[in-house]
Design a protein around this motif. Structure first.
Motif, short mmCIF file in Angstrom:
data_model
loop_
_atom_site.label_atom_id
_atom_site.label_comp_id
_atom_site.label_asym_id
_atom_site.label_seq_id
_atom_site.Cartn_x
_atom_site.Cartn_y
_atom_site.Cartn_z
N GLN A 25 0.83 -1.21 0.00
CA GLN A 25 0.00 0.00 0.00
C GLN A 25 0.86 1.26 0.00
O GLN A 25 0.56 2.23 -0.69
CB GLN A 25 -0.96 0.01 1.20
CG GLN A 25 -1.96 -1.13 1.18
CD GLN A 25 -2.76 -1.18 -0.10
OE1 GLN A 25 -3.33 -0.18 -0.54
NE2 GLN A 25 -2.78 -2.34 -0.74
N LEU A 26 1.94 1.24 0.77
CA LEU A 26 2.83 2.41 0.82
C LEU A 26 3.50 2.65 -0.53
O LEU A 26 3.78 3.80 -0.89
CB LEU A 26 3.88 2.24 1.92
CG LEU A 26 3.36 2.33 3.35
CD1 LEU A 26 4.48 1.99 4.34
CD2 LEU A 26 2.78 3.71 3.65
N LYS A 28 2.14 2.51 -3.28
CA LYS A 28 1.16 3.26 -4.08
C LYS A 28 0.94 4.67 -3.57
O LYS A 28 0.23 5.45 -4.19
CB LYS A 28 -0.19 2.54 -4.06
CG LYS A 28 -0.16 1.13 -4.60
CD LYS A 28 -1.53 0.48 -4.40
CE LYS A 28 -1.50 -1.00 -4.69
NZ LYS A 28 -2.79 -1.64 -4.39
N LYS A 29 1.53 4.99 -2.43
CA LYS A 29 1.33 6.28 -1.78
C LYS A 29 2.70 6.91 -1.49
O LYS A 29 3.19 6.81 -0.37
CB LYS A 29 0.54 6.10 -0.48
CG LYS A 29 -0.82 5.45 -0.69
CD LYS A 29 -1.46 5.10 0.62
CE LYS A 29 -2.73 4.31 0.53
NZ LYS A 29 -3.51 4.35 -0.62
N PRO A 30 3.30 7.56 -2.46
CA PRO A 30 4.67 8.05 -2.29
C PRO A 30 4.84 9.08 -1.16
O PRO A 30 5.94 9.22 -0.63
CB PRO A 30 5.02 8.66 -3.65
CG PRO A 30 3.73 8.82 -4.36
CD PRO A 30 2.76 7.85 -3.78
N ASP A 31 3.76 9.76 -0.77
CA ASP A 31 3.88 10.75 0.31
C ASP A 31 3.71 10.14 1.71
O ASP A 31 3.96 10.80 2.70
CB ASP A 31 2.84 11.86 0.12
CG ASP A 31 3.12 12.69 -1.12
OD1 ASP A 31 4.29 12.73 -1.56
OD2 ASP A 31 2.17 13.28 -1.66
N ALA A 32 3.27 8.89 1.76
CA ALA A 32 3.03 8.26 3.06
C ALA A 32 4.34 7.78 3.68
O ALA A 32 5.20 7.24 3.00
CB ALA A 32 2.05 7.11 2.91
N HIS A 52 -4.68 4.71 9.59
CA HIS A 52 -4.60 5.76 8.58
C HIS A 52 -3.19 5.75 8.00
O HIS A 52 -2.23 5.42 8.71
CB HIS A 52 -4.85 7.15 9.19
CG HIS A 52 -6.11 7.25 9.97
ND1 HIS A 52 -7.33 7.42 9.39
CD2 HIS A 52 -6.33 7.20 11.30
CE1 HIS A 52 -8.26 7.48 10.32
NE2 HIS A 52 -7.68 7.33 11.49
N TRP A 53 -3.06 6.16 6.77
CA TRP A 53 -1.73 6.34 6.18
C TRP A 53 -1.19 7.66 6.67
O TRP A 53 -1.90 8.67 6.68
CB TRP A 53 -1.79 6.27 4.66
CG TRP A 53 -2.40 4.98 4.21
CD1 TRP A 53 -3.59 4.80 3.60
CD2 TRP A 53 -1.86 3.67 4.41
NE1 TRP A 53 -3.83 3.47 3.39
CE2 TRP A 53 -2.78 2.75 3.88
CE3 TRP A 53 -0.69 3.18 4.98
CZ2 TRP A 53 -2.57 1.37 3.91
CZ3 TRP A 53 -0.48 1.81 5.00
CH2 TRP A 53 -1.40 0.92 4.47
N GLU A 55 1.02 10.89 6.43
CA GLU A 55 1.79 11.81 5.59
C GLU A 55 2.45 12.88 6.44
O GLU A 55 3.55 13.30 6.16
CB GLU A 55 0.89 12.42 4.52
CG GLU A 55 0.42 11.40 3.49
CD GLU A 55 -0.43 12.00 2.40
OE1 GLU A 55 -0.55 13.24 2.32
OE2 GLU A 55 -0.99 11.22 1.60
#
Length: 117
Positions: A25-26, A28-32, A52-53, A55
Motif C-alpha cells: 500500500q505504501l 502506491k502512496k509516495p507521500d506516506a 490511517h496512512w 503523511e
C-alpha cells in the motif's frame, strides 16, 4: 526516598503478513511515511481501532519500526495499545487488519469494539 516516574516499555508489532500488505500500500502512496494505529471511543464495548496512512507526523507521535515499516501511535493511545500485534488476514473474500491486544478485556459480539480495564 524519592518517587520516580516509571514508564513501561511500550510497543506495537506487525506480523509478516501485515508488513507485506502495508509495504504494498505504501508503494502506491509516495507521500506516506507509514501507518497510524489509533483508537476511538465507539461501539458497545468502548473503543475501536482505526488505521490511517501517515503523511504528516505529530510531535506527540511514538514510532515503532517493524522490518522498515513505521507504525505511528499518539502517546495518549499507548496505554491502550501497548503490546498490540497487527495482523492482516483473509476470511473468504474479505481482507482486513486484525489486532491482538493483550489489554483488551472484552469485545462486542460483532468484533467492532473492545474494552480495557
Amino acid at each position: 526516598m524519592t518517587a520516580e516516574t516509571f514508564t513501561p516499555t511500550v510497543g506495537v508489532t506487525m506480523t509478516p503478513s501485515a508488513v507485506s500488505h502495508v509495504r504494498k500500500q505504501l508503494a502506491k502512496k509516495p507521500d506516506a511515511k507509514g501507518i497510524r494505529l489509533a483508537v476511538k471511543k465507539s461501539g458497545c464495548s468502548g473503543f475501536k481501532y482505526e488505521t490511517h496512512w501517515v503523511e504528516d507526523t505529530g510531535a506527540d507521535d511514538q514510532v515503532f519500526t517493524v522490518d522498515d515499516v513505521n507504525i505511528y501511535v499518539e502517546r495518549k493511545h499507548l496505554p491502550i495499545v501497548n503490546g498490540t500485534e497487527i495482523d492482516f488476514i483473509t476470511e473468504g473474500v474479505n481482507s482486513m487488519f486484525y489486532f491482538r491486544n493483550p489489554n483488551a478485556t472484552a469485545e462486542c459480539g460483532c468484533g467492532e469494539s473492545f474494552s480495557v480495564v
